[in-house]
Design a protein around this motif. Structure first.
Motif, PDB file in Angstrom:
ATOM      1  N   CYS A   1       0.828  -1.205   0.000  1.00 24.32           N
ATOM      2  CA  CYS A   1       0.000   0.000   0.000  1.00 24.32           C
ATOM      3  C   CYS A   1       0.867   1.260   0.000  1.00 24.32           C
ATOM      4  N   ASP A   2       0.209   2.412   0.106  1.00 24.45           N
ATOM      5  CA  ASP A   2       0.892   3.717   0.162  1.00 24.45           C
ATOM      6  C   ASP A   2       1.908   3.863  -0.966  1.00 24.45           C
ATOM      7  N   ILE A   3       1.492   3.513  -2.166  1.00 21.69           N
ATOM      8  CA  ILE A   3       2.401   3.572  -3.317  1.00 21.69           C
ATOM      9  C   ILE A   3       2.545   5.015  -3.791  1.00 21.69           C
TER      10      ILE A   3
ATOM     11  N   THR B   1       7.945   4.179  -4.590  1.00 23.70           N
ATOM     12  CA  THR B   1       8.058   3.557  -3.274  1.00 23.70           C
ATOM     13  C   THR B   1       6.696   3.026  -2.843  1.00 23.70           C
ATOM     14  N   GLY B   2       6.723   2.109  -1.907  1.00 22.93           N
ATOM     15  CA  GLY B   2       5.493   1.569  -1.351  1.00 22.93           C
ATOM     16  C   GLY B   2       5.773   1.028   0.033  1.00 22.93           C
ATOM     17  N   ARG B   3       4.709   0.570   0.668  1.00 17.29           N
ATOM     18  CA  ARG B   3       4.854   0.028   2.015  1.00 17.29           C
ATOM     19  C   ARG B   3       4.224  -1.353   2.091  1.00 17.29           C
ATOM     20  N   ILE B   4       4.776  -2.153   2.981  1.00 18.22           N
ATOM     21  CA  ILE B   4       4.167  -3.431   3.348  1.00 18.22           C
ATOM     22  C   ILE B   4       3.449  -3.143   4.671  1.00 18.22           C
ATOM     23  N   CYS B   5       2.169  -3.452   4.712  1.00 18.79           N
ATOM     24  CA  CYS B   5       1.382  -3.131   5.909  1.00 18.79           C
ATOM     25  C   CYS B   5       0.492  -4.303   6.312  1.00 18.79           C
ATOM     26  N   ARG B   6       0.123  -4.295   7.569  1.00 16.63           N
ATOM     27  CA  ARG B   6      -0.883  -5.196   8.126  1.00 16.63           C
ATOM     28  C   ARG B   6      -0.636  -6.664   7.757  1.00 16.63           C
TER      29      ARG B   6
ATOM     30  N   GLY C   1       6.744  -2.123 -10.410  1.00 14.34           N
ATOM     31  CA  GLY C   1       7.815  -1.216 -10.798  1.00 14.34           C
ATOM     32  C   GLY C   1       8.373  -0.355  -9.676  1.00 14.34           C
ATOM     33  N   LEU C   2       8.176  -0.784  -8.427  1.00 11.83           N
ATOM     34  CA  LEU C   2       8.699  -0.004  -7.308  1.00 11.83           C
ATOM     35  C   LEU C   2      10.198  -0.270  -7.136  1.00 11.83           C
ATOM     36  N   VAL C   3      10.884   0.665  -6.479  1.00  2.00           N
ATOM     37  CA  VAL C   3      12.324   0.491  -6.239  1.00  2.00           C
ATOM     38  C   VAL C   3      12.643   0.391  -4.746  1.00  2.00           C
ATOM     39  N   SER C   4      11.656   0.695  -3.898  1.00  4.02           N
ATOM     40  CA  SER C   4      11.887   0.657  -2.462  1.00  4.02           C
ATOM     41  C   SER C   4      10.593   0.337  -1.727  1.00  4.02           C
ATOM     42  N   LEU C   5      10.708  -0.511  -0.710  1.00  2.00           N
ATOM     43  CA  LEU C   5       9.575  -0.870   0.144  1.00  2.00           C
ATOM     44  C   LEU C   5       9.953  -0.561   1.585  1.00  2.00           C
TER      45      LEU C   5
ATOM     46  N   GLU D   1      13.464  -0.792   5.677  1.00  2.00           N
ATOM     47  CA  GLU D   1      13.380  -0.572   4.246  1.00  2.00           C
ATOM     48  C   GLU D   1      14.113  -1.680   3.480  1.00  2.00           C
ATOM     49  N   LEU D   2      13.571  -1.978   2.319  1.00  2.00           N
ATOM     50  CA  LEU D   2      14.189  -2.918   1.381  1.00  2.00           C
ATOM     51  C   LEU D   2      14.267  -2.221   0.046  1.00  2.00           C
ATOM     52  N   LYS D   3      15.467  -2.177  -0.539  1.00  2.00           N
ATOM     53  CA  LYS D   3      15.621  -1.596  -1.876  1.00  2.00           C
ATOM     54  C   LYS D   3      15.722  -2.707  -2.897  1.00  2.00           C
TER      55      LYS D   3
END
Length: 161
Positions: A73-75, A81-86, A115-119, A158-160
């Motif tokens: 989420c939160d892309i 960038t995006g987030r891993i949540c819940r 196509g994200l580069v960072s989570l 964070e993970l790139k």
């Protein structure tokens, strides 16, 4: 056991609710944070969250039966960038390496398909098992957040690509 990962459907929501039964409000906060859900968790709350723009809810299944769930989420399209949540798992699936498998696949989807580069993700400092799992996948602590109640102090990781 055969593990598969797929987008969640309405049929999965009762299972996610079941994983929270009799676990208390603090458990809900532990995996979902303070904002998104209120205790007790309901299918309607999951439905509302899963249908928000930019929320992608996935489940990990063992022999086609859901044992865990999590969101990308939160892309941010511009920053990629995006987030891993819940992230949550059934009690039976915890501490068996399923989290690592699930996170690796969510990261692959985020990087290769979206196509994200960072989570990034947030994790409470007391949740040592989760932190260990995230580190195995390659996430690194980037920030520490001190809360008014120290129990809820947390890290950003964070993970790139």
């Amino acid at each position: 056991p055969m593990l598969t990962i797929r987008p969640a459907t309405e049929k999965d929501y009762p299972e996610i609710v079941r994983w929270n039964e009799k676990r208390g409000a603090a458990y809900l906060i532990q995996w979902a944070g303070f904002v998104t859900y209120t205790y007790p968790l309901t299918e309607e709350q999951i439905h509302q969250q899963a249908n928000k723009d930019g929320v992608y809810l996935y489940v990990i299944c063992e022999n086609d039966f859901p044992i865990g769930a999590g969101e990308i989420c939160d892309i941010n399209e511009k920053e990629k960038t995006g987030r891993i949540c819940r992230l949550i798992f059934s009690k039976d699936a915890q501490n068996k390496g399923c989290g690592e498998i699930f996170l690796k696949e969510l990261s692959r989807i985020a990087f290769e398909e979206m196509g994200l580069v960072s989570l990034s993700l947030r994790v409470y400092c007391f949740n040592a098992n989760a932190i260990r799992c995230y580190e195995k996948v390659g996430f690194r602590v980037t920030n520490f957040f001190e809360e008014s109640n120290p129990h809820w102090n947390n890290y950003s990781m964070e993970l790139k690509k």
